[in-house]
Design a protein around this motif. Structure first.
Motif, PDB file in Angstrom:
ATOM      1  N   ARG A  18       0.819  -1.214   0.000  1.00 46.43           N
ATOM      2  CA  ARG A  18       0.000   0.000   0.000  1.00 46.43           C
ATOM      3  C   ARG A  18       0.854   1.267   0.000  1.00 46.43           C
ATOM      4  O   ARG A  18       0.591   2.203  -0.751  1.00 46.43           O
ATOM      5  CB  ARG A  18      -0.935   0.014   1.204  1.00 46.43           C
ATOM      6  CG  ARG A  18      -2.031  -0.987   1.091  1.00 46.43           C
ATOM      7  CD  ARG A  18      -2.875  -0.985   2.342  1.00 46.43           C
ATOM      8  NE  ARG A  18      -3.759  -2.129   2.286  1.00 46.43           N
ATOM      9  CZ  ARG A  18      -4.995  -2.124   2.701  1.00 46.43           C
ATOM     10  NH1 ARG A  18      -5.509  -1.039   3.231  1.00 46.43           N
ATOM     11  NH2 ARG A  18      -5.733  -3.191   2.617  1.00 46.43           N
ATOM     12  N   SER A  19       1.865   1.293   0.856  1.00 41.19           N
ATOM     13  CA  SER A  19       2.683   2.507   0.932  1.00 41.19           C
ATOM     14  C   SER A  19       3.505   2.696  -0.344  1.00 41.19           C
ATOM     15  O   SER A  19       3.644   3.823  -0.833  1.00 41.19           O
ATOM     16  CB  SER A  19       3.578   2.496   2.166  1.00 41.19           C
ATOM     17  OG  SER A  19       4.588   1.528   2.060  1.00 41.19           O
ATOM     18  N   ARG A  20       4.021   1.605  -0.912  1.00 34.31           N
ATOM     19  CA  ARG A  20       4.775   1.726  -2.160  1.00 34.31           C
ATOM     20  C   ARG A  20       3.866   2.187  -3.296  1.00 34.31           C
ATOM     21  O   ARG A  20       4.268   3.009  -4.123  1.00 34.31           O
ATOM     22  CB  ARG A  20       5.412   0.388  -2.542  1.00 34.31           C
ATOM     23  CG  ARG A  20       6.617   0.038  -1.711  1.00 34.31           C
ATOM     24  CD  ARG A  20       7.199  -1.281  -2.156  1.00 34.31           C
ATOM     25  NE  ARG A  20       8.309  -1.686  -1.304  1.00 34.31           N
ATOM     26  CZ  ARG A  20       8.906  -2.860  -1.370  1.00 34.31           C
ATOM     27  NH1 ARG A  20       8.519  -3.755  -2.267  1.00 34.31           N
ATOM     28  NH2 ARG A  20       9.898  -3.144  -0.566  1.00 34.31           N
ATOM     29  N   LEU A  21       2.649   1.666  -3.326  1.00 31.96           N
ATOM     30  CA  LEU A  21       1.718   2.049  -4.382  1.00 31.96           C
ATOM     31  C   LEU A  21       1.345   3.522  -4.254  1.00 31.96           C
ATOM     32  O   LEU A  21       1.292   4.247  -5.248  1.00 31.96           O
ATOM     33  CB  LEU A  21       0.468   1.166  -4.351  1.00 31.96           C
ATOM     34  CG  LEU A  21      -0.514   1.360  -5.500  1.00 31.96           C
ATOM     35  CD1 LEU A  21       0.153   1.133  -6.851  1.00 31.96           C
ATOM     36  CD2 LEU A  21      -1.696   0.417  -5.342  1.00 31.96           C
ATOM     37  N   HIS A  22       1.129   3.974  -3.027  1.00 27.86           N
ATOM     38  CA  HIS A  22       0.816   5.393  -2.808  1.00 27.86           C
ATOM     39  C   HIS A  22       1.971   6.269  -3.288  1.00 27.86           C
ATOM     40  O   HIS A  22       1.771   7.255  -4.006  1.00 27.86           O
ATOM     41  CB  HIS A  22       0.527   5.649  -1.328  1.00 27.86           C
ATOM     42  CG  HIS A  22       0.306   7.091  -1.019  1.00 27.86           C
ATOM     43  ND1 HIS A  22      -0.847   7.749  -1.348  1.00 27.86           N
ATOM     44  CD2 HIS A  22       1.119   8.010  -0.431  1.00 27.86           C
ATOM     45  CE1 HIS A  22      -0.746   9.018  -0.981  1.00 27.86           C
ATOM     46  NE2 HIS A  22       0.437   9.197  -0.417  1.00 27.86           N
ATOM     47  N   ARG A  23       3.181   5.899  -2.917  1.00 30.58           N
ATOM     48  CA  ARG A  23       4.363   6.666  -3.321  1.00 30.58           C
ATOM     49  C   ARG A  23       4.550   6.606  -4.836  1.00 30.58           C
ATOM     50  O   ARG A  23       4.869   7.607  -5.473  1.00 30.58           O
ATOM     51  CB  ARG A  23       5.611   6.132  -2.592  1.00 30.58           C
ATOM     52  CG  ARG A  23       6.879   6.827  -2.971  1.00 30.58           C
ATOM     53  CD  ARG A  23       6.917   8.262  -2.483  1.00 30.58           C
ATOM     54  NE  ARG A  23       8.169   8.876  -2.889  1.00 30.58           N
ATOM     55  CZ  ARG A  23       8.265  10.009  -3.549  1.00 30.58           C
ATOM     56  NH1 ARG A  23       7.184  10.703  -3.840  1.00 30.58           N
ATOM     57  NH2 ARG A  23       9.425  10.486  -3.899  1.00 30.58           N
ATOM     58  N   ALA A  24       4.334   5.443  -5.429  1.00 26.47           N
ATOM     59  CA  ALA A  24       4.484   5.289  -6.876  1.00 26.47           C
ATOM     60  C   ALA A  24       3.476   6.153  -7.624  1.00 26.47           C
ATOM     61  O   ALA A  24       3.824   6.790  -8.624  1.00 26.47           O
ATOM     62  CB  ALA A  24       4.316   3.822  -7.276  1.00 26.47           C
ATOM     63  N   ARG A  25       2.243   6.190  -7.139  1.00 31.59           N
ATOM     64  CA  ARG A  25       1.227   7.034  -7.781  1.00 31.59           C
ATOM     65  C   ARG A  25       1.633   8.504  -7.720  1.00 31.59           C
ATOM     66  O   ARG A  25       1.478   9.237  -8.701  1.00 31.59           O
ATOM     67  CB  ARG A  25      -0.125   6.832  -7.108  1.00 31.59           C
ATOM     68  CG  ARG A  25      -0.783   5.520  -7.446  1.00 31.59           C
ATOM     69  CD  ARG A  25      -2.042   5.327  -6.649  1.00 31.59           C
ATOM     70  NE  ARG A  25      -2.719   4.094  -6.990  1.00 31.59           N
ATOM     71  CZ  ARG A  25      -3.539   3.454  -6.173  1.00 31.59           C
ATOM     72  NH1 ARG A  25      -3.798   3.945  -4.967  1.00 31.59           N
ATOM     73  NH2 ARG A  25      -4.115   2.333  -6.558  1.00 31.59           N
ATOM     74  N   THR A  26       2.154   8.930  -6.579  1.00 33.66           N
ATOM     75  CA  THR A  26       2.613  10.312  -6.428  1.00 33.66           C
ATOM     76  C   THR A  26       3.744  10.612  -7.417  1.00 33.66           C
ATOM     77  O   THR A  26       3.751  11.650  -8.082  1.00 33.66           O
ATOM     78  CB  THR A  26       3.092  10.562  -4.982  1.00 33.66           C
ATOM     79  OG1 THR A  26       2.015  10.277  -4.088  1.00 33.66           O
ATOM     80  CG2 THR A  26       3.563  11.977  -4.787  1.00 33.66           C
ATOM     81  N   MET A  27       4.688   9.679  -7.526  1.00 28.45           N
ATOM     82  CA  MET A  27       5.805   9.858  -8.451  1.00 28.45           C
ATOM     83  C   MET A  27       5.312   9.908  -9.897  1.00 28.45           C
ATOM     84  O   MET A  27       5.801  10.719 -10.690  1.00 28.45           O
ATOM     85  CB  MET A  27       6.819   8.726  -8.275  1.00 28.45           C
ATOM     86  CG  MET A  27       7.541   8.766  -6.940  1.00 28.45           C
ATOM     87  SD  MET A  27       8.475   7.252  -6.616  1.00 28.45           S
ATOM     88  CE  MET A  27       9.889   7.534  -7.657  1.00 28.45           C
ATOM     89  N   LEU A  28       4.351   9.068 -10.231  1.00 32.25           N
ATOM     90  CA  LEU A  28       3.801   9.062 -11.595  1.00 32.25           C
ATOM     91  C   LEU A  28       3.118  10.386 -11.917  1.00 32.25           C
ATOM     92  O   LEU A  28       3.284  10.938 -13.007  1.00 32.25           O
ATOM     93  CB  LEU A  28       2.825   7.903 -11.783  1.00 32.25           C
ATOM     94  CG  LEU A  28       3.458   6.529 -11.944  1.00 32.25           C
ATOM     95  CD1 LEU A  28       2.389   5.442 -11.940  1.00 32.25           C
ATOM     96  CD2 LEU A  28       4.295   6.453 -13.206  1.00 32.25           C
ATOM     97  N   ILE A  29       2.351  10.886 -10.963  1.00 33.49           N
ATOM     98  CA  ILE A  29       1.672  12.173 -11.172  1.00 33.49           C
ATOM     99  C   ILE A  29       2.700  13.269 -11.417  1.00 33.49           C
ATOM    100  O   ILE A  29       2.561  14.074 -12.340  1.00 33.49           O
ATOM    101  CB  ILE A  29       0.756  12.513  -9.975  1.00 33.49           C
ATOM    102  CG1 ILE A  29      -0.461  11.579  -9.976  1.00 33.49           C
ATOM    103  CG2 ILE A  29       0.321  13.971 -10.008  1.00 33.49           C
ATOM    104  CD1 ILE A  29      -1.277  11.624  -8.702  1.00 33.49           C
ATOM    105  N   GLN A  30       3.758  13.281 -10.615  1.00 35.51           N
ATOM    106  CA  GLN A  30       4.801  14.293 -10.785  1.00 35.51           C
ATOM    107  C   GLN A  30       5.487  14.165 -12.135  1.00 35.51           C
ATOM    108  O   GLN A  30       5.795  15.165 -12.780  1.00 35.51           O
ATOM    109  CB  GLN A  30       5.838  14.176  -9.670  1.00 35.51           C
ATOM    110  CG  GLN A  30       5.313  14.580  -8.323  1.00 35.51           C
ATOM    111  CD  GLN A  30       6.275  14.218  -7.198  1.00 35.51           C
ATOM    112  OE1 GLN A  30       7.234  13.471  -7.390  1.00 35.51           O
ATOM    113  NE2 GLN A  30       6.003  14.746  -6.010  1.00 35.51           N
TER     114      GLN A  30
END
Length: 197
Positions: free
Chosen positions: A163-175
Motif C-alpha cells: 500500500r505505501s509503495r503504491l501510494h508513493r508510486a502514484r505520487t511519483m507518476l503524477i509528478q
C-alpha cells in the motif's frame, strides 16, 4: 452436462505427478499474465518472452515448491517471473521503453489516435522510470489488477508495504506526468495559434 474445470491448484498437483496435459492447460491459462507482467516491468518484448519461457521451465522442475497457503498459483508464477526479471535487469541494466509501430487513421481520427498513443507512451515511460520496487506494485496492482494481498505474496512483503509503495508510486507518476501534460497543452495552443495565423 459440462465437465468440471480444474482449478490452477488442481492442475499444479497433476503437474507434480508428471501430467503434461495439465502443464499445457496451466500454460494456456497463465502465460499471458506472466508475459504482460514481464513486458510491463521491462518494456522489452524479447525480455518478456525469455522470462515467460524461464518461468514455465522452472515450473516443470519445481511445481512441488508451490504452497497454497502463501497465495494463488498466479501469484506463485508472477513471483518466479519477478525473480528472473530482477536478476536479468540487474545483469543487463535494461530499462528501455516499448517501441511500438504507429498505426495511422485519417483526419481528426489520426490526431486523436496520435494523442492517445503519445499519452500511452508517456505513461509507459513514466512507469518504466520508476525504481523497481515502485514499478512492481504499479504493474501488479494497477496493470495486472491484483489485490494488495496477492501482490504482497508475489513481492514477499507485508500488505502495508504494498500500500505505501503504491501510494508513493502514484505520487511519483503524477509528478512525472504533469510536465508532459503541460507540454502537451502548450503544443495544442501553438497548433491553434498557427491555424489562425
Amino acid at each position: 452436462m459440462k465437465p468440471i474445470e480444474s482449478t490452477d491448484s488442481d492442475l499444479l498437483q497433476l503437474i507434480v505427478g508428471g501430467d503434461r496435459e495439465a502443464f499445457a492447460e496451466l500454460y494456456r491459462r497463465r502465460q499471458s499474465n506472466v508475459y504482460r507482467f514481464a513486458l510491463q516491468m521491462s518494456g522489452a518484448r524479447e525480455v518478456a518472452e525469455d522470462v515467460t519461457q524461464e518461468v514455465f521451465m522452472v515450473l516443470m522442475r519445481k511445481a512441488g515448491n508451490y504452497d497454497e497457503q502463501r497465495g494463488s498459483v498466479n501469484a506463485f508464477l508472477l513471483g518466479i517471473a519477478r525473480n528472473h526479471l530482477l536478476r536479468r535487469l540487474k545483469r543487463e541494466r535494461l530499462l528501455l521503453p516499448i517501441d511500438e509501430a504507429m498505426n495511422t487513421t485519417r483526419g481528426e481520427e489520426q490526431l486523436e489516435e496520435l494523442s492517445r498513443r503519445e499519452t500511452i507512451k508517456s505513461v509507459q515511460k513514466a512507469v518504466l522510470s520508476l525504481p523497481e520496487h515502485y514499478r512492481e506494485v504499479v504493474v501488479l496492482c494497477e496493470l495486472q489488477e491484483m489485490s494488495y494481498v496477492e501482490a504482497a505474496a508475489v513481492l514477499e512483503c507485508a500488505v502495508g508495504t504494498v500500500r505505501s509503495r503504491l501510494h508513493r508510486a502514484r505520487t511519483m507518476l503524477i509528478q512525472r506526468l504533469q510536465p508532459a501534460a503541460a507540454e502537451s497543452l502548450v503544443n495544442e495552443r501553438l497548433k491553434s495559434a498557427r491555424c489562425f495565423a
